[in-house]
Write a protein that holds these residues in place. Structure first.
Motif, PDB file in Angstrom:
ATOM      1  N   SER A 274      11.537  12.393  17.555  1.00 39.83           N
ATOM      2  CA  SER A 274      11.306  11.024  18.023  1.00 39.83           C
ATOM      3  C   SER A 274      10.117  10.424  17.273  1.00 39.83           C
ATOM      4  O   SER A 274      10.161  10.315  16.050  1.00 39.83           O
ATOM      5  N   MET A 275       9.036  10.038  17.963  1.00 40.46           N
ATOM      6  CA  MET A 275       7.856   9.538  17.266  1.00 40.46           C
ATOM      7  C   MET A 275       7.419  10.511  16.181  1.00 40.46           C
ATOM      8  O   MET A 275       7.031  10.117  15.072  1.00 40.46           O
ATOM      9  N   GLY A 276       7.508  11.814  16.478  1.00 36.21           N
ATOM     10  CA  GLY A 276       7.154  12.828  15.486  1.00 36.21           C
ATOM     11  C   GLY A 276       8.136  12.889  14.335  1.00 36.21           C
ATOM     12  O   GLY A 276       7.764  13.268  13.219  1.00 36.21           O
ATOM     13  N   GLY A 277       9.408  12.520  14.580  1.00 31.18           N
ATOM     14  CA  GLY A 277      10.368  12.440  13.492  1.00 31.18           C
ATOM     15  C   GLY A 277      10.031  11.324  12.531  1.00 31.18           C
ATOM     16  O   GLY A 277      10.127  11.483  11.304  1.00 31.18           O
ATOM     17  N   PHE A 278       9.618  10.171  13.090  1.00 30.83           N
ATOM     18  CA  PHE A 278       9.125   9.090  12.235  1.00 30.83           C
ATOM     19  C   PHE A 278       7.921   9.570  11.427  1.00 30.83           C
ATOM     20  O   PHE A 278       7.822   9.325  10.219  1.00 30.83           O
ATOM     21  N   ALA A 279       6.980  10.256  12.099  1.00 27.51           N
ATOM     22  CA  ALA A 279       5.777  10.730  11.406  1.00 27.51           C
ATOM     23  C   ALA A 279       6.123  11.689  10.278  1.00 27.51           C
ATOM     24  O   ALA A 279       5.529  11.625   9.197  1.00 27.51           O
ATOM     25  N   ALA A 280       7.091  12.586  10.515  1.00 23.62           N
ATOM     26  CA  ALA A 280       7.483  13.528   9.471  1.00 23.62           C
ATOM     27  C   ALA A 280       8.000  12.793   8.237  1.00 23.62           C
ATOM     28  O   ALA A 280       7.642  13.120   7.104  1.00 23.62           O
ATOM     29  N   LEU A 281       8.840  11.769   8.451  1.00 24.63           N
ATOM     30  CA  LEU A 281       9.351  10.987   7.320  1.00 24.63           C
ATOM     31  C   LEU A 281       8.234  10.203   6.641  1.00 24.63           C
ATOM     32  O   LEU A 281       8.123  10.183   5.410  1.00 24.63           O
ATOM     33  N   ASN A 282       7.402   9.552   7.431  1.00 27.79           N
ATOM     34  CA  ASN A 282       6.334   8.711   6.889  1.00 27.79           C
ATOM     35  C   ASN A 282       5.329   9.539   6.097  1.00 27.79           C
ATOM     36  O   ASN A 282       4.960   9.186   4.971  1.00 27.79           O
ATOM     37  N   LEU A 283       4.891  10.665   6.678  1.00 32.42           N
ATOM     38  CA  LEU A 283       3.903  11.510   6.009  1.00 32.42           C
ATOM     39  C   LEU A 283       4.501  12.227   4.807  1.00 32.42           C
ATOM     40  O   LEU A 283       3.858  12.359   3.765  1.00 32.42           O
ATOM     41  N   GLY A 284       5.744  12.695   4.952  1.00 37.47           N
ATOM     42  CA  GLY A 284       6.353  13.443   3.864  1.00 37.47           C
ATOM     43  C   GLY A 284       6.601  12.605   2.627  1.00 37.47           C
ATOM     44  O   GLY A 284       6.353  13.048   1.497  1.00 37.47           O
ATOM     45  N   LEU A 285       7.096  11.375   2.827  1.00 35.18           N
ATOM     46  CA  LEU A 285       7.337  10.504   1.677  1.00 35.18           C
ATOM     47  C   LEU A 285       6.026  10.103   1.003  1.00 35.18           C
ATOM     48  O   LEU A 285       5.960   9.969  -0.224  1.00 35.18           O
ATOM     49  N   ALA A 286       4.985   9.899   1.796  1.00 38.63           N
ATOM     50  CA  ALA A 286       3.701   9.444   1.247  1.00 38.63           C
ATOM     51  C   ALA A 286       2.890  10.579   0.634  1.00 38.63           C
ATOM     52  O   ALA A 286       2.028  10.327  -0.213  1.00 38.63           O
ATOM     53  N   HIS A 287       3.163  11.819   1.050  1.00 35.52           N
ATOM     54  CA  HIS A 287       2.311  12.942   0.624  1.00 35.52           C
ATOM     55  C   HIS A 287       3.169  14.137   0.197  1.00 35.52           C
ATOM     56  O   HIS A 287       2.966  15.266   0.660  1.00 35.52           O
ATOM     57  N   ALA A 288       4.083  13.886  -0.713  1.00 35.17           N
ATOM     58  CA  ALA A 288       4.935  14.964  -1.230  1.00 35.17           C
ATOM     59  C   ALA A 288       4.127  15.983  -2.026  1.00 35.17           C
ATOM     60  O   ALA A 288       4.616  17.076  -2.297  1.00 35.17           O
ATOM     61  N   ASP A 289       2.906  15.637  -2.393  1.00 38.81           N
ATOM     62  CA  ASP A 289       2.042  16.616  -3.052  1.00 38.81           C
ATOM     63  C   ASP A 289       1.573  17.690  -2.075  1.00 38.81           C
ATOM     64  O   ASP A 289       1.184  18.788  -2.488  1.00 38.81           O
ATOM     65  N   LEU A 290       1.617  17.394  -0.760  1.00 39.70           N
ATOM     66  CA  LEU A 290       1.209  18.353   0.265  1.00 39.70           C
ATOM     67  C   LEU A 290       2.393  19.007   0.970  1.00 39.70           C
ATOM     68  O   LEU A 290       2.300  20.160   1.400  1.00 39.70           O
ATOM     69  N   PHE A 291       3.492  18.281   1.137  1.00 39.39           N
ATOM     70  CA  PHE A 291       4.624  18.753   1.924  1.00 39.39           C
ATOM     71  C   PHE A 291       5.892  18.736   1.068  1.00 39.39           C
ATOM     72  O   PHE A 291       6.153  17.771   0.356  1.00 39.39           O
ATOM     73  N   GLY A 292       6.693  19.796   1.202  1.00 40.83           N
ATOM     74  CA  GLY A 292       7.868  19.898   0.362  1.00 40.83           C
ATOM     75  C   GLY A 292       9.182  19.647   1.066  1.00 40.83           C
ATOM     76  O   GLY A 292      10.211  19.508   0.409  1.00 40.83           O
ATOM     77  N   SER A 293       9.169  19.582   2.419  1.00 45.40           N
ATOM     78  CA  SER A 293      10.422  19.435   3.145  1.00 45.40           C
ATOM     79  C   SER A 293      10.185  18.728   4.471  1.00 45.40           C
ATOM     80  O   SER A 293       9.100  18.818   5.055  1.00 45.40           O
ATOM     81  N   ILE A 294      11.233  18.025   4.943  1.00 51.34           N
ATOM     82  CA  ILE A 294      11.158  17.213   6.159  1.00 51.34           C
ATOM     83  C   ILE A 294      12.408  17.447   6.983  1.00 51.34           C
ATOM     84  O   ILE A 294      13.532  17.367   6.467  1.00 51.34           O
ATOM     85  N   PHE A 295      12.222  17.711   8.286  1.00 53.01           N
ATOM     86  CA  PHE A 295      13.343  17.726   9.233  1.00 53.01           C
ATOM     87  C   PHE A 295      12.966  16.778  10.368  1.00 53.01           C
ATOM     88  O   PHE A 295      12.064  17.071  11.144  1.00 53.01           O
ATOM     89  N   ALA A 296      13.674  15.646  10.469  1.00 49.24           N
ATOM     90  CA  ALA A 296      13.375  14.615  11.463  1.00 49.24           C
ATOM     91  C   ALA A 296      14.498  14.566  12.486  1.00 49.24           C
ATOM     92  O   ALA A 296      15.652  14.324  12.134  1.00 49.24           O
ATOM     93  N   VAL A 297      14.167  14.791  13.759  1.00 48.87           N
ATOM     94  CA  VAL A 297      15.133  14.757  14.846  1.00 48.87           C
ATOM     95  C   VAL A 297      14.982  13.440  15.596  1.00 48.87           C
ATOM     96  O   VAL A 297      13.909  13.140  16.135  1.00 48.87           O
ATOM     97  N   SER A 298      16.031  12.631  15.595  1.00 43.90           N
ATOM     98  CA  SER A 298      16.053  11.345  16.308  1.00 43.90           C
ATOM     99  C   SER A 298      14.837  10.478  15.982  1.00 43.90           C
ATOM    100  O   SER A 298      14.131  10.010  16.881  1.00 43.90           O
ATOM    101  N   PRO A 299      14.568  10.232  14.694  1.00 43.26           N
ATOM    102  CA  PRO A 299      13.402   9.418  14.349  1.00 43.26           C
ATOM    103  C   PRO A 299      13.673   7.934  14.611  1.00 43.26           C
ATOM    104  O   PRO A 299      14.734   7.420  14.238  1.00 43.26           O
TER     105      PRO A 299
END
Length: 334
Positions: A170-195
């Protein structure tokens, strides 16, 4: 740093023995002793200097749960999944799921990795959305500048982007997408449930669905005014109101901009997964998610998505059957 270690299996066993003595039932057979927990769950307080000066008074130390796999040998290092909870939840909502996954690791049915359940709840339990806001604090900076370096400094992690995954509901799914796209230098994968994400009419749908508390909570993150006040759109065609609407739309919307910024950078994600429920509420989640998956595919991002016969939820079954296998496959730990 405050750290409390727990061995929860031992506590459960003790309670079971007490219940047995009171209820006059047969004790556990001696041939089947309870297995001692070899994993560890740390309740920690993470320094959060990025939150200093927020107008809401959110603490500059933030709690988290760190789930450590069993039988860690000297020199061993592990990939990490960072979990982001839903709105009006907090970091403790992952406790039972993380505990069950650790027991799977101990039983030998699951590969070993570290999990961190991240807090994003404000003082009033409303969500921060893990974005920077003068009202709630710079929560995105907290994750990037404070939390991830702190975890790497205190635990046996593989400190590379391809060994860090973002999992959010939910809110955390949005955060995973938002943070992952902006900081791919830190994170390599995203799983968003009901974002929750917006298409062209997503904001109007949300304004019809949200109660005052949810509306104000969103506004603190994406449309701050003076002090702790927020600027709320009236959804009219007035030019000034249209400018406020654009700010609100850019919160859960604006993924074309996020995708373009990601493509302009050098770091690349290894995988993105977006799942939603056929009966998800608010309804704009199940309507907008397929469009976001399609937009990412057109841009060449490594994304997949699926709809399931469920509502707005995240549970152990979803973790075991969809989310965790996604990360293990990318890490070669199937």
């Amino acid at each position: 740093m405050k750290r409390i270690q727990t061995s929860l299996a031992g506590a459960v066993f003790a309670l079971a023995l007490l219940a047995a003595s009171c209820a006059h039932v047969e004790p556990f057979p001696e041939s089947e002793p309870q297995q001692e927990a070899r994993y560890r769950i740390d309740f920690v307080e993470v320094p959060a200097p990025s939150l200093e000066g927020n107008r809401m008074g959110n603490p500059v130390e933030q709690p988290a749960l760190v789930f450590l796999p069993p039988d860690i040998a000297e020199g061993e290092r592990f990939p990490v999944i960072y979990y982001f909870h839903g709105n009006y939840q907090n970091y403790l909502d992952f406790h039972s799921i993380g505990w069950a996954l650790l027991k799977d690791m101990q039983a030998g049915t699951l590969a070993r990795f570290i999990m961190v359940s991240v807090n994003g709840a404000c003082k009033d339990r409303g969500g921060s959305f893990w974005v920077n806001s003068p009202i709630t604090g710079d929560w995105e900076d907290f994750v990037i500048r404070d939390l991830v370096p702190w975890v790497d400094a205190n635990y046996p992690t593989v400190a590379r982007n391809d060994a860090r995954g973002l999992l959010g509901f939910s809110m955390g799914g949005f955060a995973a997408l938002n943070l992952g796209l902006a900081h791919a230098d830190l994170f390599g994968s995203i799983f968003a449930v009901s974002p929750p994400t917006f298409d062209e009419t997503g904001l109007r749908d949300a304004m019809l669905f949200w109660d005052e508390t949810r509306r104000d909570n969103y506004g603190r993150a994406f449309s701050p005014g003076e002090g702790t006040a927020i600027r709320i759109p009236s959804m009219t065609e007035d030019p000034e109101d249209r400018a406020i609407q654009e700010r609100w739309q850019a919160g859960f919307g604006g993924f074309d901009r996020r995708i373009a910024a990601y493509l302009a950078g050098e770091a690349r994600l290894r995988g993105i997964r977006i799942d939603w429920g056929r009966y998800d509420v608010p309804t704009f989640i199940r309507r907008c998610s397929p469009g976001l998956v399609a937009a990412m595919k057109r841009a060449g991002l490594p994304v997949d998505g699926a709809e399931y016969l469920r509502g707005h939820e995240f549970n152990l079954g979803i973790a075991r059957e969809q989310a965790i296998p996604f990360f293990l496959s990318l890490w070669g730990l199937e």
